[in-house]
Write a protein that holds these residues in place. Structure first.
Motif, PDB file in Angstrom:
ATOM      1  N   MET A   2      12.018 -16.133  19.677  1.00 25.97           N
ATOM      2  CA  MET A   2      12.933 -15.618  18.679  1.00 25.97           C
ATOM      3  C   MET A   2      12.338 -15.837  17.296  1.00 25.97           C
ATOM      4  O   MET A   2      11.874 -16.914  16.956  1.00 25.97           O
ATOM      5  N   ILE A   3      12.342 -14.785  16.480  1.00 19.85           N
ATOM      6  CA  ILE A   3      11.790 -14.849  15.132  1.00 19.85           C
ATOM      7  C   ILE A   3      12.905 -14.550  14.143  1.00 19.85           C
ATOM      8  O   ILE A   3      13.556 -13.517  14.236  1.00 19.85           O
ATOM      9  N   ASN A   4      13.147 -15.450  13.209  1.00 18.32           N
ATOM     10  CA  ASN A   4      14.167 -15.211  12.207  1.00 18.32           C
ATOM     11  C   ASN A   4      13.760 -14.019  11.359  1.00 18.32           C
ATOM     12  O   ASN A   4      12.596 -13.855  11.013  1.00 18.32           O
ATOM     13  N   SER A   5      14.747 -13.178  11.005  1.00 22.13           N
ATOM     14  CA  SER A   5      14.436 -11.951  10.268  1.00 22.13           C
ATOM     15  C   SER A   5      13.810 -12.226   8.914  1.00 22.13           C
ATOM     16  O   SER A   5      13.106 -11.393   8.376  1.00 22.13           O
ATOM     17  N   THR A   6      14.064 -13.410   8.339  1.00 24.17           N
ATOM     18  CA  THR A   6      13.443 -13.743   7.062  1.00 24.17           C
ATOM     19  C   THR A   6      11.956 -14.018   7.231  1.00 24.17           C
ATOM     20  O   THR A   6      11.217 -14.049   6.265  1.00 24.17           O
ATOM     21  N   GLN A   7      11.495 -14.247   8.490  1.00 16.47           N
ATOM     22  CA  GLN A   7      10.094 -14.537   8.754  1.00 16.47           C
ATOM     23  C   GLN A   7       9.332 -13.310   9.245  1.00 16.47           C
ATOM     24  O   GLN A   7       8.120 -13.353   9.363  1.00 16.47           O
ATOM     25  N   VAL A   8      10.029 -12.231   9.567  1.00 13.74           N
ATOM     26  CA  VAL A   8       9.374 -10.996   9.973  1.00 13.74           C
ATOM     27  C   VAL A   8       8.727 -10.383   8.742  1.00 13.74           C
ATOM     28  O   VAL A   8       9.392 -10.135   7.738  1.00 13.74           O
ATOM     29  N   SER A   9       7.457 -10.133   8.806  1.00 11.94           N
ATOM     30  CA  SER A   9       6.740  -9.644   7.623  1.00 11.94           C
ATOM     31  C   SER A   9       6.862  -8.136   7.454  1.00 11.94           C
ATOM     32  O   SER A   9       6.751  -7.631   6.332  1.00 11.94           O
ATOM     33  N   TYR A  10       7.090  -7.412   8.551  1.00 14.69           N
ATOM     34  CA  TYR A  10       7.201  -5.960   8.450  1.00 14.69           C
ATOM     35  C   TYR A  10       7.963  -5.398   9.642  1.00 14.69           C
ATOM     36  O   TYR A  10       8.145  -6.038  10.669  1.00 14.69           O
ATOM     37  N   PHE A  11       8.438  -4.151   9.466  1.00 16.59           N
ATOM     38  CA  PHE A  11       9.057  -3.386  10.544  1.00 16.59           C
ATOM     39  C   PHE A  11       8.227  -2.134  10.779  1.00 16.59           C
ATOM     40  O   PHE A  11       7.589  -1.607   9.858  1.00 16.59           O
ATOM     41  N   ILE A  12       8.245  -1.654  12.020  1.00 18.53           N
ATOM     42  CA  ILE A  12       7.535  -0.423  12.384  1.00 18.53           C
ATOM     43  C   ILE A  12       8.552   0.701  12.520  1.00 18.53           C
ATOM     44  O   ILE A  12       9.540   0.571  13.259  1.00 18.53           O
ATOM     45  N   ASP A  87      -1.020   7.108   8.357  1.00 21.79           N
ATOM     46  CA  ASP A  87      -1.217   6.988   9.804  1.00 21.79           C
ATOM     47  C   ASP A  87      -0.552   5.723  10.353  1.00 21.79           C
ATOM     48  O   ASP A  87      -0.390   5.582  11.564  1.00 21.79           O
ATOM     49  N   ILE A  88      -0.200   4.810   9.466  1.00 19.79           N
ATOM     50  CA  ILE A  88       0.472   3.564   9.865  1.00 19.79           C
ATOM     51  C   ILE A  88       1.850   3.533   9.214  1.00 19.79           C
ATOM     52  O   ILE A  88       1.964   3.538   7.985  1.00 19.79           O
ATOM     53  N   HIS A  89       2.884   3.510  10.043  1.00 25.14           N
ATOM     54  CA  HIS A  89       4.256   3.625   9.537  1.00 25.14           C
ATOM     55  C   HIS A  89       4.957   2.277   9.592  1.00 25.14           C
ATOM     56  O   HIS A  89       5.815   2.021  10.440  1.00 25.14           O
ATOM     57  N   THR A  90       4.567   1.412   8.677  1.00 24.00           N
ATOM     58  CA  THR A  90       5.189   0.093   8.582  1.00 24.00           C
ATOM     59  C   THR A  90       5.802  -0.082   7.200  1.00 24.00           C
ATOM     60  O   THR A  90       5.367   0.560   6.233  1.00 24.00           O
ATOM     61  N   ILE A  91       6.787  -0.954   7.136  1.00 25.70           N
ATOM     62  CA  ILE A  91       7.446  -1.260   5.873  1.00 25.70           C
ATOM     63  C   ILE A  91       7.724  -2.755   5.843  1.00 25.70           C
ATOM     64  O   ILE A  91       8.142  -3.340   6.857  1.00 25.70           O
ATOM     65  N   SER A  92       7.466  -3.397   4.721  1.00 25.06           N
ATOM     66  CA  SER A  92       7.680  -4.837   4.618  1.00 25.06           C
ATOM     67  C   SER A  92       9.160  -5.163   4.795  1.00 25.06           C
ATOM     68  O   SER A  92      10.024  -4.355   4.441  1.00 25.06           O
ATOM     69  N   ILE A 173      11.817  -0.051  14.655  1.00 30.43           N
ATOM     70  CA  ILE A 173      13.016   0.724  14.328  1.00 30.43           C
ATOM     71  C   ILE A 173      12.714   2.181  14.642  1.00 30.43           C
ATOM     72  O   ILE A 173      11.797   2.770  14.072  1.00 30.43           O
ATOM     73  N   ASN A 174      13.491   2.777  15.523  1.00 29.31           N
ATOM     74  CA  ASN A 174      13.244   4.146  15.955  1.00 29.31           C
ATOM     75  C   ASN A 174      13.869   5.158  14.988  1.00 29.31           C
ATOM     76  O   ASN A 174      14.723   5.963  15.344  1.00 29.31           O
ATOM     77  N   LYS A 175      13.430   5.089  13.741  1.00 30.20           N
ATOM     78  CA  LYS A 175      13.892   6.010  12.705  1.00 30.20           C
ATOM     79  C   LYS A 175      12.757   6.208  11.705  1.00 30.20           C
ATOM     80  O   LYS A 175      11.727   5.537  11.773  1.00 30.20           O
ATOM     81  N   VAL A 176      12.983   7.109  10.742  1.00 25.31           N
ATOM     82  CA  VAL A 176      11.979   7.330   9.706  1.00 25.31           C
ATOM     83  C   VAL A 176      12.299   6.517   8.450  1.00 25.31           C
ATOM     84  O   VAL A 176      11.566   6.588   7.457  1.00 25.31           O
ATOM     85  N   TYR A 177      13.396   5.787   8.468  1.00 23.47           N
ATOM     86  CA  TYR A 177      13.731   4.873   7.380  1.00 23.47           C
ATOM     87  C   TYR A 177      14.498   3.697   7.971  1.00 23.47           C
ATOM     88  O   TYR A 177      14.914   3.724   9.139  1.00 23.47           O
ATOM     89  N   CYS A 178      14.673   2.647   7.185  1.00 28.34           N
ATOM     90  CA  CYS A 178      15.350   1.444   7.689  1.00 28.34           C
ATOM     91  C   CYS A 178      16.849   1.669   7.787  1.00 28.34           C
ATOM     92  O   CYS A 178      17.458   2.264   6.898  1.00 28.34           O
ATOM     93  N   ASP A 179      17.428   1.153   8.861  1.00 24.80           N
ATOM     94  CA  ASP A 179      18.859   1.318   9.111  1.00 24.80           C
ATOM     95  C   ASP A 179      19.439  -0.005   9.590  1.00 24.80           C
ATOM     96  O   ASP A 179      18.852  -0.669  10.452  1.00 24.80           O
ATOM     97  N   ASN A 180      20.574  -0.391   9.024  1.00 25.18           N
ATOM     98  CA  ASN A 180      21.172  -1.686   9.328  1.00 25.18           C
ATOM     99  C   ASN A 180      21.498  -1.843  10.812  1.00 25.18           C
ATOM    100  O   ASN A 180      21.198  -2.868  11.427  1.00 25.18           O
TER     101      ASN A 180
END
Length: 311
Positions: A2-12, A87-92, A173-180
């Motif tokens: 389990m990784i706390n969300s504050t420690q996740v560096s990026y989302f795909i 080509d890389i779809h990541t967001i901090s 995240i299976n979207k093109v932008y971040c979603d709660n």
């Protein structure tokens, strides 16, 4: 693990597909929409502020609406422009949570603005003698503050108090932008508190605002049917854009809610992306067009501008 969300560096963001050379076409389409949204909304804001004849409560609330369209579109379009070419779809992670806050607060401001505008039209048409007494500059300022402060405070609580502390078991995240809701679904443990709060907020506040808006327009319709031809024409010219804007935005939000809560993997990916972006792309473009073309006072100012007359 389990990784706390504050420690996740990026989302795909996994909804982006390899489109080859078509990505340049998509980039131009997105850029065109973004430039059109900025130009249309900024133009109307300038027109309203530059003309004293438009310094009325309804147009002040319209300015708030147009500013919100700029705010919401800026929360998603720059990200789309960057990612569609990448080509890389990541967001901090911090940027992802900021985007969630921006988009959700945009939706809240939009619904509240439409509700306040319906109240303004109700007073103007159903209680014209009391309008100037009820809609004072002080009240306009208070309503405008409510429109912006409530969604911001509420979404700070939702994003940074409910979602941020969750322990996550993934970062896709299976979207093109971040979603709660998609971030919440990544949680490693039960998220009943988040889900219950989200549903309660949706049914009490959002559906409540929609019902309030529909109720005010039913009252307006009742007055119009029993009024003179001039009253009906005034009501149609001012209320039609409001109703069209409400229906369009509500449908866009409905598409988004359905897509998040139900499995629509059988739909083509391009269609799912379009439905998820509808409320963020079409509404900011259609609002200035609706109000600019349909409201007689704004049309008159446009004609004077095009004719080169001094205001």
């Amino acid at each position: 693990m389990m990784i706390n969300s504050t420690q996740v560096s990026y989302f795909i963001l996994s909804a982006y597909l390899d489109s080859g050379l078509l990505k340049y076409l998509y980039f131009l389409i997105i850029l065109f929409f973004y430039v059109a949204i900025i130009c249309a909304n900024v133009l109307l804001i300038v027109v309203i502020f530059a003309n004293r004849s438009l310094h009325e409560p309804m147009y002040m609330f319209l300015c708030s609406l147009f500013v919100n369209e700029l705010y919401g579109s800026t929360g998603v379009f720059p990200f789309l422009l960057v990612h569609v070419l990448s080509d890389i779809h990541t967001i901090s992670a911090p940027l992802c949570f900021l985007q969630i806050f921006c988009l959700y607060s945009y939706g809240g401001v939009e619904f509240l603005t439409l509700a306040v505008m319906s109240y303004d039209r109700y007073l103007a048409i159903c209680r014209p003698l009391q309008y100037n007494t009820c809609m004072t500059p002080n009240k306009i300022a208070k309503l405008t503050a409510l429109i912006w402060i409530y969604p911001f405070v509420m979404n700070i609580f939702i994003v940074y108090c409910l979602t941020w502390p969750l322990k996550l078991c993934g970062n896709v995240i299976n979207k093109v932008y971040c979603d709660n809701y998609y971030v919440v679904k990544l949680a490693c443990y039960d998220t009943s508190v988040n889900n219950i709060f989200g549903l309660c907020h949706m049914f009490t506040v959002i559906f409540g605002l929609i019902m309030l808006i529909l109720y005010t327009y039913m009252r307006i319709l009742k007055v119009c049917l029993s009024g003179s031809k001039q009253t009906r024409q005034k009501a149609v010219s001012t209320c039609t854009p409001h109703l069209a804007s409400l229906i369009n935005f509500s449908c866009g939000c409905f598409f988004e809610i359905v897509q998040g809560r139900f499995n629509l993997s059988n739909l083509p990916n391009l269609l799912r992306v379009f439905l998820s972006l509808y409320w963020l792309t079409i509404q900011p473009l259609i609002s200035p067009l609706l109000y600019g073309l349909k409201m007689s006072k704004i049309r008159l100012v446009y004609k004077r501008l095009l004719a080169g007359n001094k205001m």
